[in-house]
Design an enzyme around this catalytic site. Structure first.
Site, mmCIF file in Angstrom:
data_model
loop_
_atom_site.group_PDB
_atom_site.id
_atom_site.type_symbol
_atom_site.label_atom_id
_atom_site.label_comp_id
_atom_site.label_asym_id
_atom_site.label_seq_id
_atom_site.Cartn_x
_atom_site.Cartn_y
_atom_site.Cartn_z
ATOM 1 N N ARG A 1 11.679 -23.613 23.075
ATOM 2 C CA ARG A 1 12.235 -23.654 21.725
ATOM 3 C C ARG A 1 13.733 -23.885 21.768
ATOM 4 N NH1 ARG A 1 14.825 -19.844 18.210
ATOM 5 N NH2 ARG A 1 14.597 -18.140 19.684
ATOM 6 N N GLN B 1 9.921 -17.725 26.509
ATOM 7 C CA GLN B 1 11.324 -18.116 26.675
ATOM 8 C C GLN B 1 12.184 -16.978 27.205
ATOM 9 O OE1 GLN B 1 14.018 -19.193 23.108
ATOM 10 N NE2 GLN B 1 13.877 -21.056 24.309
ATOM 11 N N HIS C 1 15.847 -16.120 27.447
ATOM 12 C CA HIS C 1 17.155 -16.547 26.937
ATOM 13 C C HIS C 1 18.150 -16.370 28.074
ATOM 14 C CE1 HIS C 1 20.785 -16.731 24.545
ATOM 15 N NE2 HIS C 1 20.075 -17.032 23.460
ATOM 16 N N GLU D 1 23.713 -17.557 21.665
ATOM 17 C CA GLU D 1 24.078 -18.873 22.163
ATOM 18 C C GLU D 1 25.293 -19.414 21.422
ATOM 19 O OE1 GLU D 1 20.583 -21.152 22.854
ATOM 20 O OE2 GLU D 1 21.593 -23.031 22.413
ATOM 21 N N LEU E 1 20.659 -9.213 23.364
ATOM 22 C CA LEU E 1 21.046 -10.616 23.309
ATOM 23 C C LEU E 1 22.538 -10.863 23.109
ATOM 24 C CD1 LEU E 1 19.388 -13.278 23.389
ATOM 25 C CD2 LEU E 1 20.005 -13.484 20.990
ATOM 26 N N ARG F 1 17.596 -23.903 26.791
ATOM 27 C CA ARG F 1 17.610 -22.550 27.351
ATOM 28 C C ARG F 1 16.900 -22.443 28.695
ATOM 29 N NH1 ARG F 1 16.727 -19.160 21.745
ATOM 30 N NH2 ARG F 1 18.866 -19.493 21.059
ATOM 31 N N HIS G 1 12.818 -13.393 25.566
ATOM 32 C CA HIS G 1 13.348 -13.503 24.210
ATOM 33 C C HIS G 1 12.319 -13.937 23.196
ATOM 34 C CE1 HIS G 1 16.381 -14.135 21.196
ATOM 35 N NE2 HIS G 1 16.183 -15.434 21.140
ATOM 36 N N PHE H 1 24.643 -25.963 18.773
ATOM 37 C CA PHE H 1 23.772 -25.080 19.548
ATOM 38 C C PHE H 1 23.106 -25.921 20.624
ATOM 39 C CE2 PHE H 1 21.498 -20.867 18.790
ATOM 40 C CZ PHE H 1 22.652 -20.178 18.478
#
Ligand SMILES: Cc1cc2nc3c(=O)[nH]c(=O)nc-3n(C[C@H](O)[C@H](O)[C@H](O)COP(=O)(O)OP(=O)(O)OC[C@H]3O[C@@H](n4cnc5c(N)ncnc54)[C@H](O)[C@@H]3O)c2cc1C
Ligand code: SF4
Ligand code: SF4
Ligand code: FES
Lengths: 270, 618
Positions: free
Chosen positions: B414, B238, B240, B257, B254, B313, B379, B125
């Site tokens: 994050r 955040q 995304h 990722e 979403l 991100r 997000h 990730f």
């Protein structure tokens, strides 16, 4: 932007009726989007449930043109352009208001199932399981608890007045299957399945499998193998004798039957 | 309205957990495991909280796929991803405890994908040096929440579903209970308890394009603020990088990722793999320099560095925004995310089944054949309620917070997968914290009848007034304000305009009207949630105004660079004595030397175990 006709059931436990709405619809919309637009502009207090808008949470279950469906995954272009779309609450559960029903029955069923009981970890503190073995239970663990299968199961539809010893329903049959086939589980739920959880009431009509939005093979991969385990345990003489010869003990009494007989009595079939 | 508080339904618990996502369920299990009488309330039904939607996985340095991984490297990745603004101790606790918390889920029945050796498999990730995310295809959140739920229902916890908290009740400084209402009937309920654990999640519903559901209205953040707790780091929201952009009605949903983790690449409308043009200095030494190197990485070459699609991100979201602005976007204002040309169809269907399903059903796109169109979507809140790292207690005695509504672990940005592990690590610690607090509590706090009456009056006025603002339309106005003023890139002027618009919306919100009765009335629920949304939005906007630099998820066009001074403080938001919202730059304590050494270490030294051995093990 086309104007579409909707009929939405509005009311509560005391009764209700289908209410007409005419509402502009944009390309790409799903039924849930249209209901939200009705709610924002024409009926602020229209009650419905939703969360993820992507078929992942199982909140938006309702009957759309008579079919149990997820409103967030039902695209407007799956209907013909002049078709009136009718939205009604799930039929099997008591209505609270509009499209919202009281699904607490389902949460009660889950509690009736003996919880997961794992074997000890390997010496190095790990659990080892192989992908082929976990694939089997993962099919059942995909369940998003939309309760559409519970809604269509005729055993549950007609359950009125038979609340005790009643059938847990297809969703919880596959929950039992996910535990019974879990590579780590050591619990035995077969006697309970037969005598308390009502497995015998299911007559494999497969209506549940047809409506499952996760395409879980509820009957073929879940219910039928469980029924086979019951047959094997209770009725198959070859298996019973086989177990006797090998000295394998398998319960045929439920836990409550054993408790009623008192501790120490080990009346088992083998 | 005359109101007799003694006639309200009253329920007593030692501790009430508000929220039934991963954090709340884990906290409740910790509480009941220590013999506390534990109640849980949630706005939705059990199992429907946001956690159920999480896709990609849960980060924990178990080293099952790459044995070079260990907690120090997870810690270092988390600090670097958070641009070093994370609370040091939280990042440490998280990295150390996540593996045990993940394995414990197996004791409760969770079934993760496996490695060839039969251990929990881990996937790549963004921002994580090694494959680190325990996962189940792309439905990890469902596995997490269902495991906790199925375990939790046998632990003697009382679940009160579709019960919404409105206000925290206090006895002097201390928490004494919660006022809530039942959606089903519209009736009010008073919970009397010694401690409250907030696990209510974020506030993304203030933006029009978001991956968040209706539940994310910042209720916990607003209730804590009203109760006098300090909020922190709210400027860090955040975006995304990959949300769906088409059709319009699914905009924001979403795209995990995991698509990039499993090999997916980003392209502009010229077919160019543009992320190679956006590799910042900080990450250049650890990122592939060429398409060829990135390809070798995908093939499993351990000496090749990670492709730039797996940068953090904030970096990827800004790059996409820049490409679209430069006219190189996709037809519907995003960019292309392509996994079809990278992996065989059966691989995609097996590793990313719900993405396959989602695009097929909602966009009529077959991701095994065509690229997806994606763009940034709001997000996650890195900021939230300020807590003590070890106990998760807020600045209000008896009030605890964990999960997305708490601040500190993630700093300015994050890493994907660090939220699900956050929930189980800090959910447990919050339960332990509440137990310790209750044990030391000298007397049982009392609820205040006047506080209850005035809160109920405020709530019922919305139903009782003859006419007023439509809450749905007011909510839509709020979304416009936040999209325009507090988006992915920000300026002083735009933020100031947003503050002014929010002031205006606050005035209008005082006269909201919900038609109908109180029984399951979403219009009324919407109006009640507007109050939390407005507090949360204002806190985000004011914090963003105060931080005059660009760091992590907070980008100021008028202050485009990281400013070393920015590392010396956190922005704290709290309610002043006169009821106004107050912001302050609070000095951060320096990191403990052993952690600073790990965070700044060369990766090779950490892999070889040369560094960080002096660090205490808990
Ligand atoms: C689509 C999507 C995918 C994601 N994928 C990942 C991933 O792969 N990995 C990862 O680590 N993270 C992921 N995240 C982030 C992660 O899922 C969330 O941050 C996390 O689940 C939040 O958990 P929580 O327990 O804090 O809150 P939630 O799970 O959101 O639960 C909040 C709870 O609070 C309740 N609540 C809120 N307000 C009130 C109130 N006033 N009264 C009563 N109850 C209230 C709600 O009903 C709910 O039960 C993803 C998020 C989304 C949206
Ligand atoms: S197959 Fe069994 S469980 Fe499924 S709908 Fe028919 S009777 Fe019900
Ligand atoms: S088995 Fe399928 S239909 Fe039944 S609740 Fe689960 S997802 Fe829904
Ligand atoms: S809203 Fe989650 S399944 Fe429809």
């Amino acid at each position: 932007m086309a104007i579409r006709r909707f009929k939405v059931w509005r009311g509560d436990a005391g009764g209700g009726e289908l209410t007409d709405f005419q509402i502009p619809v944009d390309p790409g919309m799903v039924v849930l989007d249209v209901l939200h637009r009705i709610q924002a502009t024409q009926a602020n207090d229209l009650a419905l449930r939703w969360n993820c808008k992507a078929g992942k949470c199982g909140s938006c279950s309702m009957e759309i043109n008579g079919q149990p469906k997820l409103a967030c995954m039902t695209r407007m272009n799956s209907f013909s352009e002049t078709e009136t779309i009718t939205c009604q609450p799930l039929k099997t559960f008591p209505v609270i208001k509009d499209l919202v029903t009281d699904v607490s029955f389902n949460y009660e069923q889950n509690k009736r199932i003996a919880p997961f009981k794992p074997r000890p970890r390997d010496a190095d503190g790990q659990y080892r399981m192989y992908q082929e073995d976990v694939d089997r239970v993962q099919e059942f663990r995909k369940c998003i608890e939309c309760f559409l299968c519970q809604d269509v199961c005729h055993v549950l539809r007609d359950r009125e007045g038979r609340e005790t010893q009643s059938f847990i329903g297809p969703r919880f049959m596959i929950r039992v299957a996910s535990l019974e086939m879990h590579p780590l589980d050591t619990e035995d739920r077969i006697p309970e399945l037969k005598k308390e959880l009502g497995a015998g009431l299911c007559n494999i009509t497969r209506c549940c499998t047809e409506v499952c939005p996760e395409h879980i093979q509820i009957t073929d991969n879940g219910i039928i193998p469980l029924k086979e385990r019951i047959v094997d345990r209770f009725y198959d003489p070859v298996a019973i004798i086989g177990r006797k010869l090998l000295g394998i003990r398998k319960r045929t009494k439920t836990r409550s039957e054993e408790a009623a007989q008192g501790a120490g009595s080990e009346d088992r079939d083998g | 309205m005359a109101l007799d508080v003694s006639e309200l339904q009253t329920i007593e618990h030692d501790v009430l957990v508000i929220g039934a996502g991963g954090a709340g369920l884990r906290a409740a299990i910790a509480c009941s495991g220590q013999k506390l009488d534990t109640g849980v309330i949630s706005k939705s039904l059990l199992g429907k909280a946001h956690t159920v939607m999480a896709e990609g996985g849960m980060a924990a340095a178990m080293g099952n796929v790459d044995p070079r991984d260990n907690w120090k490297i997870h810690f270092r990745d988390t600090m670097r991803g958070g641009k070093f603004l994370n609370v040091w101790r939280m990042a440490e606790l998280h990295a150390k405890q996540a593996p045990d918390r993940v394995r414990e889920l197996e004791d409760w029945g969770a079934v993760f994908d496996r490695t060839k050796d039969g251990l929990i498999s881990q996937r790549n990730f963004g921002g994580h040096r090694y494959p680190r995310l325990a996962h189940v295809g792309d439905r990890t959140g469902l596995e997490l929440i269902r495991s906790l739920q199925d375990h939790g229902i046998h632990q003697g916890i009382d679940f009160h579903m579709e019960v919404t908290a409105l206000e925290l009740l206090k006895d002097g400084d201390r928490i004494s209970g919660v006022l809530a209402y039942r959606r089903e009937t519209g009736r009010f309920v008073v919970f009397r308890c010694k401690a409250v654990i907030l696990s209510t999640g974020g506030g993304g519903k203030a933006w029009p394009v978001t991956s968040n559901s209706w539940e994310y209205t910042g209720d916990g953040i607003a209730m804590a603020y009203d109760a006098g707790a300090e909020l922190m780091d709210l400027e860090f929201t955040q975006f995304h990088p990959t949300g769906m952009v088409w059709p319009l009605s699914v905009r924001g949903i979403l795209v995990t990722e995991g698509v990039r983790g499993d090999g997916g690449i980003l392209k502009n409308n010229q077919g160019e793999r543009f992320m190679f043009n956006y590799i910042s200095e900080r990450f250049a030494p650890e990122t592939a320099a060429t398409v060829e190197e990135a390809h070798r990485w995908l093939e499993g070459d351990k000496n090749a560095r990670r492709p730039p699609e797996l940068l953090t991100r904030d970096e990827v979201a800004r790059a996409i925004t820049a490409e679209v602005k430069a006219g190189r976007g996709s037809p519907h204002g995003g960019v292309f995310l392509d996994i079809a040309s990278r992996r065989p169809a059966d691989f995609i269907k097996r590793k990313l089944p719900s993405m396959y399903h989602q695009f097929k059903e909602l966009a009529e796109v077959d991701i095994t054949r065509e690229p997806m169109e994606v763009g940034p979507t709001l997000h996650y809140f890195m900021g939230g309620i300020r807590v003590d790292a070890d106990s998760q207690q807020t600045t209000v005695p008896g009030l605890f917070a964990c999960g997305e509504c708490a601040a500190g672990l993630h700093g300015a940005n994050r890493l994907g997968g660090n939220s699900l592990s956050d929930l189980i690590v800090f959910g447990k610690l919050a339960g332990d914290g509440a137990k310790a607090y209750i044990q030391a509590l000298p007397t049982t706090p009392r609820v205040d009848g006047d506080q209850i009456t005035s809160a109920i009056r405020r709530a019922t006025e919305i139903l009782n007034r003859a006419e007023g603002e439509n809450p749905y339309l007011l909510h839509a106005r709020l979304e416009e304000t936040m999209a325009r003023g507090v988006g992915i890139v920000r300026t002083k002027n735009e933020l100031e305009t947003a503050v002014a618009e929010l002031e205006d919306l606050k005035v209008r919100a005082r006269t909201m009207k919900a038609p109908g009765a109180s029984q399951y009335n979403p219009g009324w629920h919407e109006a009640l949630a507007m109050r939390s949304l407005l507090v949360t939005s204002e806190a985000v906007t004011r914090a963003a105004l105060m931080r005059e630099e660009s760091r992590g998820a907070h980008t100021r066009l008028d202050h485009p660079d990281e400013n070393p001074e920015g590392l010396t403080y956190n922005v704290i938001v709290k309610k002043a004595a006169d009821g106004r919202m107050e912001t302050e730059k609070r000095r951060r304590p320096d990191g403990p030397p052993h952690l600073v050494a790990i965070a700044n270490a060369k990766i090779e030294d950490l892999e070889a175990g040369k560094l960080g051995t002096a660090a205490p093990s808990t």
